[in-house]
Design a protein around this motif. Structure first.
Motif, PDB file in Angstrom:
ATOM      1  N   LYS A  62     -16.676  27.911  26.864  1.00  0.00           N
ATOM      2  CA  LYS A  62     -15.432  28.438  26.308  1.00  0.00           C
ATOM      3  C   LYS A  62     -14.424  27.309  26.065  1.00  0.00           C
ATOM      4  CE  LYS A  62     -15.786  33.061  28.339  1.00  0.00           C
ATOM      5  NZ  LYS A  62     -15.172  34.029  29.293  1.00  0.00           N
ATOM      6  N   ASP A  63     -14.371  26.345  26.995  1.00  0.00           N
ATOM      7  CA  ASP A  63     -13.451  25.217  26.856  1.00  0.00           C
ATOM      8  C   ASP A  63     -13.801  24.368  25.629  1.00  0.00           C
ATOM      9  OD1 ASP A  63     -12.005  25.950  29.061  1.00  0.00           O
ATOM     10  OD2 ASP A  63     -13.024  24.585  30.448  1.00  0.00           O
ATOM     11  N   LEU A  64     -15.108  24.239  25.337  1.00  0.00           N
ATOM     12  CA  LEU A  64     -15.521  23.471  24.166  1.00  0.00           C
ATOM     13  C   LEU A  64     -14.987  24.099  22.886  1.00  0.00           C
ATOM     14  CD1 LEU A  64     -19.234  22.366  24.713  1.00  0.00           C
ATOM     15  CD2 LEU A  64     -17.191  20.949  24.762  1.00  0.00           C
ATOM     16  N   LEU A  65     -14.984  25.429  22.833  1.00  0.00           N
ATOM     17  CA  LEU A  65     -14.497  26.132  21.648  1.00  0.00           C
ATOM     18  C   LEU A  65     -12.983  25.990  21.499  1.00  0.00           C
ATOM     19  CD1 LEU A  65     -16.602  29.422  21.859  1.00  0.00           C
ATOM     20  CD2 LEU A  65     -16.787  27.646  20.113  1.00  0.00           C
ATOM     21  N   ARG A  66     -12.275  25.987  22.639  1.00  0.00           N
ATOM     22  CA  ARG A  66     -10.809  25.939  22.605  1.00  0.00           C
ATOM     23  C   ARG A  66     -10.250  24.527  22.519  1.00  0.00           C
ATOM     24  NH1 ARG A  66     -11.074  30.046  26.915  1.00  0.00           N
ATOM     25  NH2 ARG A  66     -10.858  28.323  28.379  1.00  0.00           N
ATOM     26  N   GLY A  67     -11.029  23.549  22.966  1.00  0.00           N
ATOM     27  CA  GLY A  67     -10.514  22.185  23.060  1.00  0.00           C
ATOM     28  C   GLY A  67     -10.251  21.526  21.716  1.00  0.00           C
ATOM     29  N   LYS A  68      -9.582  20.378  21.769  1.00  0.00           N
ATOM     30  CA  LYS A  68      -9.261  19.604  20.561  1.00  0.00           C
ATOM     31  C   LYS A  68      -9.540  18.123  20.827  1.00  0.00           C
ATOM     32  CE  LYS A  68      -5.615  22.734  18.891  1.00  0.00           C
ATOM     33  NZ  LYS A  68      -4.191  22.841  18.498  1.00  0.00           N
ATOM     34  N   PRO A  69      -9.748  17.356  19.762  1.00  0.00           N
ATOM     35  CA  PRO A  69      -9.996  15.913  19.931  1.00  0.00           C
ATOM     36  C   PRO A  69      -8.806  15.213  20.584  1.00  0.00           C
ATOM     37  CG  PRO A  69     -10.601  16.638  17.728  1.00  0.00           C
ATOM     38  CD  PRO A  69      -9.858  17.776  18.355  1.00  0.00           C
ATOM     39  N   LYS A  70      -9.098  14.203  21.401  1.00  0.00           N
ATOM     40  CA  LYS A  70      -8.057  13.390  22.028  1.00  0.00           C
ATOM     41  C   LYS A  70      -8.089  11.988  21.447  1.00  0.00           C
ATOM     42  CE  LYS A  70      -7.916  15.851  26.455  1.00  0.00           C
ATOM     43  NZ  LYS A  70      -8.003  15.717  27.935  1.00  0.00           N
ATOM     44  N   LYS A  71      -6.917  11.361  21.393  1.00  0.00           N
ATOM     45  CA  LYS A  71      -6.830  10.008  20.829  1.00  0.00           C
ATOM     46  C   LYS A  71      -7.096   8.936  21.874  1.00  0.00           C
ATOM     47  CE  LYS A  71      -3.540  11.222  17.172  1.00  0.00           C
ATOM     48  NZ  LYS A  71      -2.195  10.954  16.603  1.00  0.00           N
ATOM     49  N   ILE A  72      -6.668   9.183  23.100  1.00  0.00           N
ATOM     50  CA  ILE A  72      -6.834   8.215  24.184  1.00  0.00           C
ATOM     51  C   ILE A  72      -7.572   8.891  25.336  1.00  0.00           C
ATOM     52  CG2 ILE A  72      -5.672   6.745  25.870  1.00  0.00           C
ATOM     53  CD1 ILE A  72      -5.264   5.671  23.140  1.00  0.00           C
ATOM     54  N   VAL A  73      -8.525   8.183  25.914  1.00  0.00           N
ATOM     55  CA  VAL A  73      -9.262   8.733  27.055  1.00  0.00           C
ATOM     56  C   VAL A  73      -9.411   7.645  28.112  1.00  0.00           C
ATOM     57  CG1 VAL A  73     -11.481   8.184  25.974  1.00  0.00           C
ATOM     58  CG2 VAL A  73     -11.387   9.871  27.810  1.00  0.00           C
ATOM     59  N   ARG A  74      -9.317   8.055  29.349  1.00  0.00           N
ATOM     60  CA  ARG A  74      -9.485   7.107  30.446  1.00  0.00           C
ATOM     61  C   ARG A  74     -10.880   7.265  31.042  1.00  0.00           C
ATOM     62  NH1 ARG A  74      -5.635   6.326  35.831  1.00  0.00           N
ATOM     63  NH2 ARG A  74      -6.856   4.641  36.770  1.00  0.00           N
ATOM     64  N   VAL A  75     -11.570   6.144  31.202  1.00  0.00           N
ATOM     65  CA  VAL A  75     -12.888   6.130  31.837  1.00  0.00           C
ATOM     66  C   VAL A  75     -12.828   5.074  32.941  1.00  0.00           C
ATOM     67  CG1 VAL A  75     -15.361   5.839  31.519  1.00  0.00           C
ATOM     68  CG2 VAL A  75     -13.977   6.731  29.645  1.00  0.00           C
ATOM     69  N   GLY A  76     -12.869   5.518  34.185  1.00  0.00           N
ATOM     70  CA  GLY A  76     -12.700   4.580  35.296  1.00  0.00           C
ATOM     71  C   GLY A  76     -11.308   3.985  35.272  1.00  0.00           C
ATOM     72  N   LYS A  77     -11.229   2.673  35.233  1.00  0.00           N
ATOM     73  CA  LYS A  77      -9.930   1.994  35.217  1.00  0.00           C
ATOM     74  C   LYS A  77      -9.507   1.574  33.816  1.00  0.00           C
ATOM     75  CE  LYS A  77     -10.465   0.132  39.912  1.00  0.00           C
ATOM     76  NZ  LYS A  77     -10.494  -1.093  40.738  1.00  0.00           N
ATOM     77  N   ARG A  78     -10.328   1.861  32.823  1.00  0.00           N
ATOM     78  CA  ARG A  78     -10.060   1.396  31.464  1.00  0.00           C
ATOM     79  C   ARG A  78      -9.656   2.562  30.553  1.00  0.00           C
ATOM     80  NH1 ARG A  78     -12.409  -3.441  29.671  1.00  0.00           N
ATOM     81  NH2 ARG A  78     -14.154  -3.116  31.084  1.00  0.00           N
ATOM     82  N   PHE A  79      -8.784   2.286  29.590  1.00  0.00           N
ATOM     83  CA  PHE A  79      -8.404   3.269  28.587  1.00  0.00           C
ATOM     84  C   PHE A  79      -9.067   2.913  27.253  1.00  0.00           C
ATOM     85  CE2 PHE A  79      -5.092   3.715  31.731  1.00  0.00           C
ATOM     86  CZ  PHE A  79      -4.782   5.068  31.705  1.00  0.00           C
ATOM     87  N   TYR A  80      -9.451   3.954  26.501  1.00  0.00           N
ATOM     88  CA  TYR A  80     -10.096   3.761  25.206  1.00  0.00           C
ATOM     89  C   TYR A  80      -9.380   4.570  24.141  1.00  0.00           C
ATOM     90  CZ  TYR A  80     -13.938   1.887  27.977  1.00  0.00           C
ATOM     91  OH  TYR A  80     -14.687   1.149  28.852  1.00  0.00           O
ATOM     92  N   ARG A  81      -9.263   3.985  22.953  1.00  0.00           N
ATOM     93  CA  ARG A  81      -8.716   4.699  21.801  1.00  0.00           C
ATOM     94  C   ARG A  81      -9.882   5.163  20.929  1.00  0.00           C
ATOM     95  NH1 ARG A  81      -5.682   1.122  20.331  1.00  0.00           N
ATOM     96  NH2 ARG A  81      -3.682   1.947  21.029  1.00  0.00           N
ATOM     97  N   ILE A  82      -9.916   6.458  20.600  1.00  0.00           N
ATOM     98  CA  ILE A  82     -10.971   6.998  19.742  1.00  0.00           C
ATOM     99  C   ILE A  82     -10.489   6.943  18.294  1.00  0.00           C
ATOM    100  CG2 ILE A  82     -12.462   8.974  19.277  1.00  0.00           C
ATOM    101  CD1 ILE A  82     -11.957   9.907  22.143  1.00  0.00           C
ATOM    102  N   ASN A  83     -11.291   6.340  17.431  1.00  0.00           N
ATOM    103  CA  ASN A  83     -10.880   6.099  16.041  1.00  0.00           C
ATOM    104  C   ASN A  83     -11.221   7.283  15.141  1.00  0.00           C
ATOM    105  OD1 ASN A  83     -10.135   3.392  16.758  1.00  0.00           O
ATOM    106  ND2 ASN A  83     -12.310   2.871  16.716  1.00  0.00           N
ATOM    107  N   TYR A  84     -10.175   7.997  14.702  1.00  0.00           N
ATOM    108  CA  TYR A  84     -10.364   9.150  13.834  1.00  0.00           C
ATOM    109  C   TYR A  84      -9.901   8.891  12.399  1.00  0.00           C
ATOM    110  CZ  TYR A  84     -10.878  11.930  18.134  1.00  0.00           C
ATOM    111  OH  TYR A  84     -11.298  12.425  19.336  1.00  0.00           O
ATOM    112  N   ASP A  85      -9.186   7.809  12.160  1.00  0.00           N
ATOM    113  CA  ASP A  85      -8.600   7.550  10.845  1.00  0.00           C
ATOM    114  C   ASP A  85      -9.698   7.266   9.819  1.00  0.00           C
ATOM    115  OD1 ASP A  85      -7.227   6.673   8.591  1.00  0.00           O
ATOM    116  OD2 ASP A  85      -5.672   5.685   9.770  1.00  0.00           O
TER     117      ASP A  85
END
Length: 213
Positions: A62-85
């Motif tokens: 259900k969460d997959l259906l309701r969710g939306k893309p995120k621009k920044i995500v944290r994995v461990g101690k590092r942050f990542y920017r997801i490129n959608y442009d």
């Protein structure tokens, strides 16, 4: 749930093991217990844990259906920017991701490594693709799923425009033209059978207008 956990669960569910053996492995993946420790659980506790895992997946879907893309995500101690442009998506990214699309679940962490950029702070360092892919196995699966849906929606819509260029790029990397065409064609149906979040239809309409397809 991380990408790595989902990959492990997916392949256990797809295996030809007996259902009870599958349950033992899946409980172990979710709880972090070894198969031996799971087998030593009382039947009552095992059944309760299995029920919790089942309910977790119902909520997860259900969460997959309701969710939306995120621009920044944290994995461990590092942050990542997801490129959608769309305008900043390099041709090389299309080529990389198309080669991973033969098995989107198994290669999801590699796909994320192709479309994510580590956020660099003052003393940050660039990370090689393989190292990055390994780190991103711990990425939240839901975030990665929405990013992959967006990318392949973009991929499918833009294919009519960029297919000749992608074939040239892939052949220049040593891939036979017939194989390149086969990979690109199969990539267009890669999301068939996957749960499509609600936002994806609006995104597809936007991209169709953007590319004039």
């Amino acid at each position: 749930m991380t990408i790595k956990q989902f990959q492990e669960l997916y392949y256990v569910a797809s295996s030809e093991d007996m259902d009870f053996d599958k349950s033992i492995k899946m409980v172990g993946i979710v709880t972090g217990k070894t198969p031996d420790k799971v087998e030593k659980m009382s039947m009552a506790r095992f059944n309760i844990t299995c029920a919790l895992v089942h309910n977790h997946f119902k909520i997860f879907e259900k969460d997959l259906l309701r969710g939306k893309p995120k621009k920044i995500v944290r994995v461990g101690k590092r942050f990542y920017r997801i490129n959608y442009d769309v305008t900043k998506c390099k041709a090389g990214t299309y080529v990389e991701v198309s080669t991973f699309s033969t098995d989107i679940i198994q290669n999801l962490h590699k796909i994320m490594a192709s479309i994510c950029t580590p956020v660099r702070f003052k003393w940050g360092k660039w990370v090689e693709h393989e190292e990055l892919a390994s780190e991103l196995e711990q990425m939240n699966f839901e975030v990665a799923y929405h990013a992959a849906v967006f990318f392949y929606t973009l991929f499918n819509v833009s294919m009519e425009v960029i297919q000749p260029y992608l074939i040239n790029e892939m052949t220049s990397k040593g891939i036979a033209k017939e194989k390149a065409m086969e990979m690109l064609t199969s990539s267009q149906s890669i999301l068939d059978g996957f749960i499509m979040p609600r936002w994806s239809q609006t995104s597809k309409e936007y991209l169709l207008n953007r590319f004039g397809v």
